[in-house]
Design a protein around this motif. Structure first.
Motif, PDB file in Angstrom:
ATOM      1  N   ILE A 176       0.833  -1.203   0.000  1.00  0.00           N
ATOM      2  CA  ILE A 176       0.000   0.000   0.000  1.00  0.00           C
ATOM      3  C   ILE A 176       0.864   1.247   0.000  1.00  0.00           C
ATOM      4  CG2 ILE A 176      -1.584   1.374   1.418  1.00  0.00           C
ATOM      5  CD1 ILE A 176      -2.932  -1.229   2.243  1.00  0.00           C
ATOM      6  N   LYS A 180       1.054   3.879  -2.907  1.00  0.00           N
ATOM      7  CA  LYS A 180       0.777   5.289  -2.612  1.00  0.00           C
ATOM      8  C   LYS A 180       1.912   6.169  -3.124  1.00  0.00           C
ATOM      9  CE  LYS A 180       0.550   8.560   1.208  1.00  0.00           C
ATOM     10  NZ  LYS A 180       0.643   8.747   2.663  1.00  0.00           N
ATOM     11  N   GLU A 183       1.678   6.488  -6.811  1.00  0.00           N
ATOM     12  CA  GLU A 183       0.585   7.358  -7.220  1.00  0.00           C
ATOM     13  C   GLU A 183       0.896   8.822  -6.940  1.00  0.00           C
ATOM     14  OE1 GLU A 183      -2.227   6.715  -8.893  1.00  0.00           O
ATOM     15  OE2 GLU A 183      -1.361   4.715  -9.182  1.00  0.00           O
ATOM     16  N   TYR A 202      -3.464  13.171  -3.304  1.00  0.00           N
ATOM     17  CA  TYR A 202      -3.729  11.725  -3.297  1.00  0.00           C
ATOM     18  C   TYR A 202      -4.637  11.343  -2.127  1.00  0.00           C
ATOM     19  CZ  TYR A 202      -2.915   6.769  -2.435  1.00  0.00           C
ATOM     20  OH  TYR A 202      -3.092   5.428  -2.185  1.00  0.00           O
ATOM     21  N   LEU A 203      -4.304  11.814  -0.911  1.00  0.00           N
ATOM     22  CA  LEU A 203      -5.102  11.493   0.276  1.00  0.00           C
ATOM     23  C   LEU A 203      -6.520  12.042   0.163  1.00  0.00           C
ATOM     24  CD1 LEU A 203      -2.436  12.147   3.055  1.00  0.00           C
ATOM     25  CD2 LEU A 203      -3.251   9.925   2.216  1.00  0.00           C
ATOM     26  N   GLU A 206      -8.456   9.856  -2.259  1.00  0.00           N
ATOM     27  CA  GLU A 206      -8.788   8.567  -1.650  1.00  0.00           C
ATOM     28  C   GLU A 206      -9.931   8.699  -0.658  1.00  0.00           C
ATOM     29  OE1 GLU A 206      -7.351   5.260  -2.085  1.00  0.00           O
ATOM     30  OE2 GLU A 206      -6.966   6.392  -3.936  1.00  0.00           O
ATOM     31  N   GLU A 207      -9.944   9.805   0.064  1.00  0.00           N
ATOM     32  CA  GLU A 207     -10.986  10.025   1.060  1.00  0.00           C
ATOM     33  C   GLU A 207     -12.314  10.417   0.427  1.00  0.00           C
ATOM     34  OE1 GLU A 207     -11.762  12.610   5.158  1.00  0.00           O
ATOM     35  OE2 GLU A 207      -9.820  12.721   4.121  1.00  0.00           O
ATOM     36  N   ARG A 209     -13.418   9.890  -2.864  1.00  0.00           N
ATOM     37  CA  ARG A 209     -14.035   9.040  -3.896  1.00  0.00           C
ATOM     38  C   ARG A 209     -15.258   8.273  -3.383  1.00  0.00           C
ATOM     39  NH1 ARG A 209      -8.520   8.267  -6.039  1.00  0.00           N
ATOM     40  NH2 ARG A 209      -8.487   9.217  -8.133  1.00  0.00           N
TER      41      ARG A 209
END
Length: 292
Positions: A176, A180, A183, A202-203, A206-207, A209
């Protein structure tokens, strides 16, 4: 009428009576006897009792009768062979009970079992039953040992499985992190962002979506409501908007470049208003009291 095998538990020589405790009919029941019942066939035993000699270990076969005063010994015998033939079926039942006692390894072996067994079926059969009981006890011990071994094997297997799960989880977390990092680097290169900005983007993606927002305003309102400015302080901040002659600060907005990137990655539509951003200060550059 019923017969039983028991031992003399008490005797009053002055009054000539005592009590016998049986083995089969009711191990806790004491049956009354009078010395005259013993004198009739076994005067030598009666003499020992009358002389107050120790009666411990004195075992008798006896027939019980019911009287107005309760149960008492009607007749007694020292050995099974002396018992009349009319008690053959009862003796057969007692033999079955004795053999079951030998086979019942769930209960401890009674101290009197050897004597009664020899009386009923002889020494050879007693030895056979004793051997069978020993075999059953050995089989149980072996089964118990196998079970303990199986339990230990299973315990060790579970420990190994847990270790493997933990190892896999470590590998999963490692992957992961690697994914990460990859990405983040892709976002950094794709949108010309610093690593810090790309990591926050990125964070955020991810949160957000799973929220399935459809408009950028929903995202901004969520960030304001949840006070996520501290979390995404590099890419979120205070956006100064202008519409005609009006200006206002929008807390939780994004600079045009980041805004465009988020909309593109999340597939968000904007409100298509005439308002346009004219200034942006990231939350990392403003005091905490100015953030919300």
């Amino acid at each position: 009428m019923a017969i039983d095998f028991g031992s003399v538990k008490s005797y009053n020589s002055n009054r000539g009576f005592g009590f016998i405790t049986g083995r089969f009919l009711n191990p806790h029941r004491r049956v009354f006897f009078h010395i005259k019942k013993i004198k009739a066939k076994h005067p030598e035993i009666a003499e020992k009792l009358d002389n107050e000699e120790n009666f411990q270990g004195l075992n008798l076969w006896y027939e019980i009768e019911q009287t107005q005063k309760g149960e008492q010994v009607k007749e007694c015998w020292l050995h099974k062979d002396e018992i009349p033939e009319n008690h053959v079926s009862e003796l057969s039942d007692l033999i079955g009970k004795v053999e079951n006692i030998w086979k019942n390894i769930d209960s401890s072996k009674p101290s009197w079992l050897d004597i009664v067994t020899i009386e009923l079926v002889g020494t050879n059969r007693k030895d056979e039953l004793s051997l069978q009981r020993n075999n059953l006890e050995n089989q149980r011990r072996e089964a118990g040992e196998r079970k303990r071994k199986d339990v230990e094997v299973e315990r060790l297997r579970q420990i190994e499985l847990q270790r493997e799960r933990e190892r896999q989880e470590v590998e999963r977390q490692k992957q992961i992190r690697v994914d990460k990092e990859n990405e983040v680097r892709k976002l950094s290169a794709k949108y010309s962002l610093s690593i810090d900005e790309a990591e926050e983007l990125y964070l955020l993606l991810e949160e957000m979506r799973p929220k399935n927002f459809t408009h950028s305003k929903q995202l901004s309102m969520y960030i304001v409501k949840q006070k996520l400015g501290y979390k995404y302080k590099n890419i979120s901040g205070i956006l100064t908007m202008q519409d005609g002659g009006n200006e206002w600060d929008f807390h939780g907005g994004f600079p045009p470049k980041i805004y465009s990137n988020i909309c593109k990655e999340l597939g968000l539509d904007n409100q298509h208003t005439k308002a346009r951003p004219i200034d942006f200060r990231s939350f990392k550059d403003v005091s905490p009291t100015d953030k919300f």
